[in-house]
Design a protein around this motif. Structure first.
Motif, PDB file in Angstrom:
ATOM      1  N   LEU A   1      57.366  21.552 -64.847  1.00  0.00           N
ATOM      2  CA  LEU A   1      58.171  21.318 -65.847  1.00  0.00           C
ATOM      3  C   LEU A   1      59.214  22.464 -65.800  1.00  0.00           C
ATOM      4  N   TYR A   2      58.927  23.544 -65.522  1.00  0.00           N
ATOM      5  CA  TYR A   2      59.867  24.488 -65.555  1.00  0.00           C
ATOM      6  C   TYR A   2      60.946  24.275 -64.653  1.00  0.00           C
ATOM      7  N   THR A   3      60.821  23.554 -63.385  1.00  0.00           N
ATOM      8  CA  THR A   3      62.006  23.044 -62.413  1.00  0.00           C
ATOM      9  C   THR A   3      62.745  21.955 -63.222  1.00  0.00           C
ATOM     10  N   GLU A   4      62.029  21.267 -64.218  1.00  0.00           N
ATOM     11  CA  GLU A   4      62.735  20.071 -64.686  1.00  0.00           C
ATOM     12  C   GLU A   4      63.492  20.551 -66.023  1.00  0.00           C
ATOM     13  N   GLU A   5      63.178  21.976 -66.140  1.00  0.00           N
ATOM     14  CA  GLU A   5      63.911  22.723 -67.480  1.00  0.00           C
ATOM     15  C   GLU A   5      63.366  21.880 -68.665  1.00  0.00           C
ATOM     16  N   GLU A   6      61.966  21.581 -68.600  1.00  0.00           N
ATOM     17  CA  GLU A   6      61.354  20.808 -70.012  1.00  0.00           C
ATOM     18  C   GLU A   6      60.416  21.849 -70.777  1.00  0.00           C
ATOM     19  N   VAL A   7      60.501  23.248 -70.619  1.00  0.00           N
ATOM     20  CA  VAL A   7      59.623  24.063 -71.080  1.00  0.00           C
ATOM     21  C   VAL A   7      60.729  25.044 -72.171  1.00  0.00           C
ATOM     22  N   GLU A   8      59.843  25.484 -73.200  1.00  0.00           N
ATOM     23  CA  GLU A   8      60.793  26.484 -74.270  1.00  0.00           C
ATOM     24  C   GLU A   8      61.611  27.449 -73.644  1.00  0.00           C
ATOM     25  N   ASP A   9      62.424  28.042 -74.462  1.00  0.00           N
ATOM     26  CA  ASP A   9      63.147  29.240 -73.938  1.00  0.00           C
ATOM     27  C   ASP A   9      62.317  30.403 -73.557  1.00  0.00           C
ATOM     28  N   GLU A  10      61.272  30.785 -74.537  1.00  0.00           N
ATOM     29  CA  GLU A  10      60.585  31.618 -74.226  1.00  0.00           C
ATOM     30  C   GLU A  10      59.576  31.373 -73.065  1.00  0.00           C
ATOM     31  N   THR A  11      59.042  30.397 -72.827  1.00  0.00           N
ATOM     32  CA  THR A  11      58.437  29.883 -71.710  1.00  0.00           C
ATOM     33  C   THR A  11      59.275  29.973 -70.443  1.00  0.00           C
ATOM     34  N   LYS A  12      60.268  29.760 -70.670  1.00  0.00           N
ATOM     35  CA  LYS A  12      61.188  29.730 -69.436  1.00  0.00           C
ATOM     36  C   LYS A  12      61.460  31.100 -68.993  1.00  0.00           C
ATOM     37  N   GLN A  13      61.830  32.191 -70.083  1.00  0.00           N
ATOM     38  CA  GLN A  13      62.258  33.501 -69.826  1.00  0.00           C
ATOM     39  C   GLN A  13      60.798  34.122 -69.100  1.00  0.00           C
ATOM     40  N   TRP A  14      59.613  33.894 -69.602  1.00  0.00           N
ATOM     41  CA  TRP A  14      58.434  34.422 -69.090  1.00  0.00           C
ATOM     42  C   TRP A  14      58.433  34.115 -67.762  1.00  0.00           C
ATOM     43  N   MET A  15      58.404  32.793 -67.328  1.00  0.00           N
ATOM     44  CA  MET A  15      58.422  32.299 -66.164  1.00  0.00           C
ATOM     45  C   MET A  15      59.415  32.923 -65.041  1.00  0.00           C
ATOM     46  N   MET A  16      60.478  32.981 -65.652  1.00  0.00           N
ATOM     47  CA  MET A  16      61.734  33.696 -64.575  1.00  0.00           C
ATOM     48  C   MET A  16      61.181  34.989 -64.386  1.00  0.00           C
ATOM     49  N   GLU A  17      60.549  35.816 -65.219  1.00  0.00           N
ATOM     50  CA  GLU A  17      60.180  37.000 -65.051  1.00  0.00           C
ATOM     51  C   GLU A  17      58.846  37.356 -64.006  1.00  0.00           C
ATOM     52  N   HIS A  18      58.138  36.271 -64.388  1.00  0.00           N
ATOM     53  CA  HIS A  18      56.707  36.307 -63.295  1.00  0.00           C
ATOM     54  C   HIS A  18      57.204  36.000 -62.213  1.00  0.00           C
ATOM     55  N   GLU A  19      58.132  34.725 -61.842  1.00  0.00           N
ATOM     56  CA  GLU A  19      58.370  34.450 -60.549  1.00  0.00           C
ATOM     57  C   GLU A  19      59.324  35.692 -59.812  1.00  0.00           C
ATOM     58  N   ALA A  20      59.946  36.309 -60.378  1.00  0.00           N
ATOM     59  CA  ALA A  20      60.681  37.442 -59.888  1.00  0.00           C
ATOM     60  C   ALA A  20      59.771  38.571 -59.325  1.00  0.00           C
ATOM     61  N   VAL A  21      58.515  38.757 -60.077  1.00  0.00           N
ATOM     62  CA  VAL A  21      57.666  39.749 -59.541  1.00  0.00           C
ATOM     63  C   VAL A  21      56.631  39.592 -58.690  1.00  0.00           C
ATOM     64  N   CYS A  22      55.955  38.180 -58.962  1.00  0.00           N
ATOM     65  CA  CYS A  22      54.910  37.637 -58.121  1.00  0.00           C
ATOM     66  C   CYS A  22      55.422  36.782 -56.777  1.00  0.00           C
ATOM     67  N   THR A  23      54.819  37.735 -55.785  1.00  0.00           N
ATOM     68  CA  THR A  23      55.137  37.175 -54.402  1.00  0.00           C
ATOM     69  C   THR A  23      54.733  35.733 -54.113  1.00  0.00           C
ATOM     70  N   TYR A  24      53.362  35.772 -54.746  1.00  0.00           N
ATOM     71  CA  TYR A  24      52.413  34.502 -54.368  1.00  0.00           C
ATOM     72  C   TYR A  24      52.989  33.062 -55.055  1.00  0.00           C
ATOM     73  N   CYS A  25      53.718  33.297 -56.290  1.00  0.00           N
ATOM     74  CA  CYS A  25      54.204  32.265 -57.056  1.00  0.00           C
ATOM     75  C   CYS A  25      55.490  31.910 -56.569  1.00  0.00           C
ATOM     76  N   GLN A  26      56.335  32.956 -55.938  1.00  0.00           N
ATOM     77  CA  GLN A  26      57.463  32.634 -55.330  1.00  0.00           C
ATOM     78  C   GLN A  26      57.407  31.742 -54.103  1.00  0.00           C
ATOM     79  N   ASN A  27      56.271  32.181 -53.372  1.00  0.00           N
ATOM     80  CA  ASN A  27      56.018  31.298 -52.219  1.00  0.00           C
ATOM     81  C   ASN A  27      55.637  29.919 -52.350  1.00  0.00           C
ATOM     82  N   CYS A  28      54.771  29.791 -53.534  1.00  0.00           N
ATOM     83  CA  CYS A  28      53.957  28.574 -53.975  1.00  0.00           C
ATOM     84  C   CYS A  28      55.310  27.586 -54.320  1.00  0.00           C
ATOM     85  N   GLY A  29      56.400  28.243 -55.027  1.00  0.00           N
ATOM     86  CA  GLY A  29      57.388  27.506 -55.757  1.00  0.00           C
ATOM     87  C   GLY A  29      58.371  27.102 -54.432  1.00  0.00           C
TER      88      GLY A  29
END
Length: 87
Positions: A16-44
């Motif tokens: 949903l994040y890649t299709e930009e179908e999440v709310e702005d707050e969720t999108k912001q949290w996911m962007m912050e989490h993806e920047a910090v978490c190497t595991y989630c970066q690799n999975c993406g």
């Protein structure tokens, strides 16, 4: 929420994040989490290269187009029948 739970939530919402179908707050949290978490970066990155992921996305897109087309036809017919009935 611990790191394992955050990663699980991120993975569940990633499509949903890649299709930009999440709310702005969720999108912001996911962007912050993806920047910090190497595991989630690799999975993406792995999901981006996965052909089955793209195939599913194309199927969903086709279903959306068909659904919107059917809604449009139904709306057109409903308006046309209403105008025709009133004359």
């Amino acid at each position: 929420m611990n790191k394992k739970d955050e990663c699980a939530v991120f993975q569940d919402l990633y499509e949903l994040y890649t299709e930009e179908e999440v709310e702005d707050e969720t999108k912001q949290w996911m962007m912050e989490h993806e920047a910090v978490c190497t595991y989630c970066q690799n999975c993406g990155k792995e999901n981006g290269r996965n052909p089955a992921f793209h195939e599913d996305s194309e199927k969903v897109w086709g279903i959306r187009i068909m659904t919107m087309s059917l809604y449009s036809i139904f709306l057109f017919l409903a308006i046309w029948m209403s105008v025709w009935y009133l004359w």
